[in-house]
Design a protein around this motif. Structure first.
Motif, PDB file in Angstrom:
ATOM      1  N   TRP A 251      13.104 102.936  21.790  1.00 53.46           N
ATOM      2  CA  TRP A 251      13.639 102.908  20.429  1.00 53.46           C
ATOM      3  C   TRP A 251      12.646 103.482  19.420  1.00 53.46           C
ATOM      4  O   TRP A 251      13.011 104.290  18.560  1.00 53.46           O
ATOM      5  CB  TRP A 251      14.010 101.474  20.051  1.00 53.46           C
ATOM      6  CG  TRP A 251      14.466 101.333  18.630  1.00 53.46           C
ATOM      7  CD1 TRP A 251      13.733 100.939  17.553  1.00 53.46           C
ATOM      8  CD2 TRP A 251      15.777 101.616  18.126  1.00 53.46           C
ATOM      9  NE1 TRP A 251      14.487 100.936  16.411  1.00 53.46           N
ATOM     10  CE2 TRP A 251      15.751 101.349  16.738  1.00 53.46           C
ATOM     11  CE3 TRP A 251      16.962 102.051  18.715  1.00 53.46           C
ATOM     12  CZ2 TRP A 251      16.870 101.516  15.925  1.00 53.46           C
ATOM     13  CZ3 TRP A 251      18.083 102.217  17.911  1.00 53.46           C
ATOM     14  CH2 TRP A 251      18.041 101.955  16.540  1.00 53.46           C
ATOM     15  N   ASN A 252      11.385 103.075  19.514  1.00 54.80           N
ATOM     16  CA  ASN A 252      10.386 103.551  18.555  1.00 54.80           C
ATOM     17  C   ASN A 252      10.103 105.043  18.698  1.00 54.80           C
ATOM     18  O   ASN A 252       9.586 105.668  17.772  1.00 54.80           O
ATOM     19  CB  ASN A 252       9.089 102.760  18.724  1.00 54.80           C
ATOM     20  CG  ASN A 252       9.253 101.295  18.377  1.00 54.80           C
ATOM     21  OD1 ASN A 252      10.247 100.884  17.791  1.00 54.80           O
ATOM     22  ND2 ASN A 252       8.278 100.482  18.760  1.00 54.80           N
ATOM     23  N   SER A 253      10.422 105.616  19.875  1.00 50.83           N
ATOM     24  CA  SER A 253      10.194 107.048  20.067  1.00 50.83           C
ATOM     25  C   SER A 253      11.265 107.912  19.400  1.00 50.83           C
ATOM     26  O   SER A 253      11.082 109.124  19.281  1.00 50.83           O
ATOM     27  CB  SER A 253      10.142 107.371  21.570  1.00 50.83           C
ATOM     28  OG  SER A 253      11.413 107.158  22.169  1.00 50.83           O
ATOM     29  N   LEU A 254      12.370 107.298  18.972  1.00 48.00           N
ATOM     30  CA  LEU A 254      13.425 108.057  18.298  1.00 48.00           C
ATOM     31  C   LEU A 254      12.974 108.437  16.893  1.00 48.00           C
ATOM     32  O   LEU A 254      12.111 107.796  16.292  1.00 48.00           O
ATOM     33  CB  LEU A 254      14.703 107.216  18.223  1.00 48.00           C
ATOM     34  CG  LEU A 254      15.304 106.759  19.554  1.00 48.00           C
ATOM     35  CD1 LEU A 254      16.527 105.874  19.305  1.00 48.00           C
ATOM     36  CD2 LEU A 254      15.680 107.943  20.422  1.00 48.00           C
ATOM     37  N   SER A 255      13.584 109.481  16.368  1.00 49.56           N
ATOM     38  CA  SER A 255      13.232 109.929  15.022  1.00 49.56           C
ATOM     39  C   SER A 255      13.721 108.925  13.977  1.00 49.56           C
ATOM     40  O   SER A 255      14.596 108.091  14.247  1.00 49.56           O
ATOM     41  CB  SER A 255      13.851 111.304  14.747  1.00 49.56           C
ATOM     42  OG  SER A 255      15.263 111.223  14.759  1.00 49.56           O
ATOM     43  N   PHE A 256      13.170 109.034  12.777  1.00 52.76           N
ATOM     44  CA  PHE A 256      13.514 108.108  11.690  1.00 52.76           C
ATOM     45  C   PHE A 256      15.000 108.173  11.365  1.00 52.76           C
ATOM     46  O   PHE A 256      15.663 107.147  11.178  1.00 52.76           O
ATOM     47  CB  PHE A 256      12.685 108.456  10.443  1.00 52.76           C
ATOM     48  CG  PHE A 256      12.944 107.549   9.268  1.00 52.76           C
ATOM     49  CD1 PHE A 256      12.199 106.394   9.092  1.00 52.76           C
ATOM     50  CD2 PHE A 256      13.940 107.850   8.344  1.00 52.76           C
ATOM     51  CE1 PHE A 256      12.435 105.559   8.003  1.00 52.76           C
ATOM     52  CE2 PHE A 256      14.180 107.026   7.259  1.00 52.76           C
ATOM     53  CZ  PHE A 256      13.428 105.872   7.088  1.00 52.76           C
TER      54      PHE A 256
END
Length: 269
Positions: A251-256
């Motif tokens: 999840w944290n690797s996805l873009s803003f």
């Protein structure tokens, strides 16, 4: 407890493994009493016992007493359609999955000459891809050699739809079908679950596993309220494959912009 299946889980440290088995026996005895009182039946000889652990040489008795039967430890057991083994390697699950998928591919291939491309695509999606997508989040962090087996099933399915030869390049076919590779399908499934947790539509037993990240001091990233805290895990106990770890990492690797999608449809897109 299910209509035809009662499951019991208990965890402890390797040093307490012998006591753990005795605790399991006591719990099964209590469950058996409750079952009889409610005019049900517990099939002693159909019970399976599976020990999952990473520590070698755990001292355990050879069997567990269930009613009037002594049940030996199994090397693998099926749970809701997924085959778990004592090392959580999921090799048997992947092999069985590929075996069933190839069986469906051969069945569809036997009538492929009478089917259109769209009809074949529908059959493959319902009979093959649905099997590959079921509980595939459990394969996160598995060795690439296992994922390659499933990817070959996807490639074979794509060639069947377009009647392509084995030497045909697979990437254009997958692109035209809008099919993700197996590793991306797994990441997509986990990221989608994380989105449901963020939006508050996930069941509590999943939501309580993840915690939003809150920095201890004022940072520029503090304004981003859609980041999960990544817990510390022990690789020896396969902690990096747990949803509590792999979920926040993906999840944290996805873009803003993706993490802050307002609707489910926009997030999927």
């Amino acid at each position: 407890m299910f209509a035809d299946d009662t499951e019991l889980y208990k965890s402890d440290s390797p040093s307490e493994a012998f006591t753990l088995s005795r605790t399991i026996e006591a719990c099964i005895s209590d469950v058996k009493v409750w079952v009889v009182q409610n005019k049900l039946q517990l099939n002693d000889d159909k019970t399976e016992i599976l020990l999952i652990g990473s520590a070698p040489g755990i001292d355990l008795p050879s069997s567990v007493r269930v009613g009037h039967s002594d049940i030996s430890f199994s090397s693998a057991a099926r749970n809701l359609g997924v085959i778990f083994d004592s090392e959580l390697a999921l090799k048997e699950q992947v092999n069985k999955l590929c075996q069933l998928a190839y069986l469906e591919i051969r069945r569809i291939g036997s009538i492929r000459q009478y089917l259109s491309v769209e009809a074949t695509k529908t059959l493959v999606s319902s009979l093959v891809l649905s099997r590959l997508d079921y509980c595939n989040a459990l394969l996160a962090g598995c060795p690439q050699v296992l994922l390659d087996k499933i990817q070959r099933v996807i490639n074979c399915s794509a060639r069947l739809i377009y009647k392509a030869s084995k030497s045909a390049h697979i990437t254009p076919l997958l692109f035209d079908l809008h099919w993700l590779p197996i590793s991306s399908r797994i990441q997509y499934k986990i990221a989608l679950t994380c989105f449901h947790i963020i939006s508050g539509t996930a069941p509590p037993y999943l939501s309580e596993l993840l915690r939003l990240y809150s920095p201890s001091r004022s940072l520029r990233s503090a304004s981003d309220t859609r980041i999960f805290r990544v817990p510390r895990v022990c690789r020896r106990t396969l902690g990096e494959r747990s949803f509590q770890y792999i979920g926040p990492v993906i999840w944290n690797s996805l873009s803003f912009s993706v993490r802050h999608a307002t609707t489910l449809s926009s997030f999927k897109s």
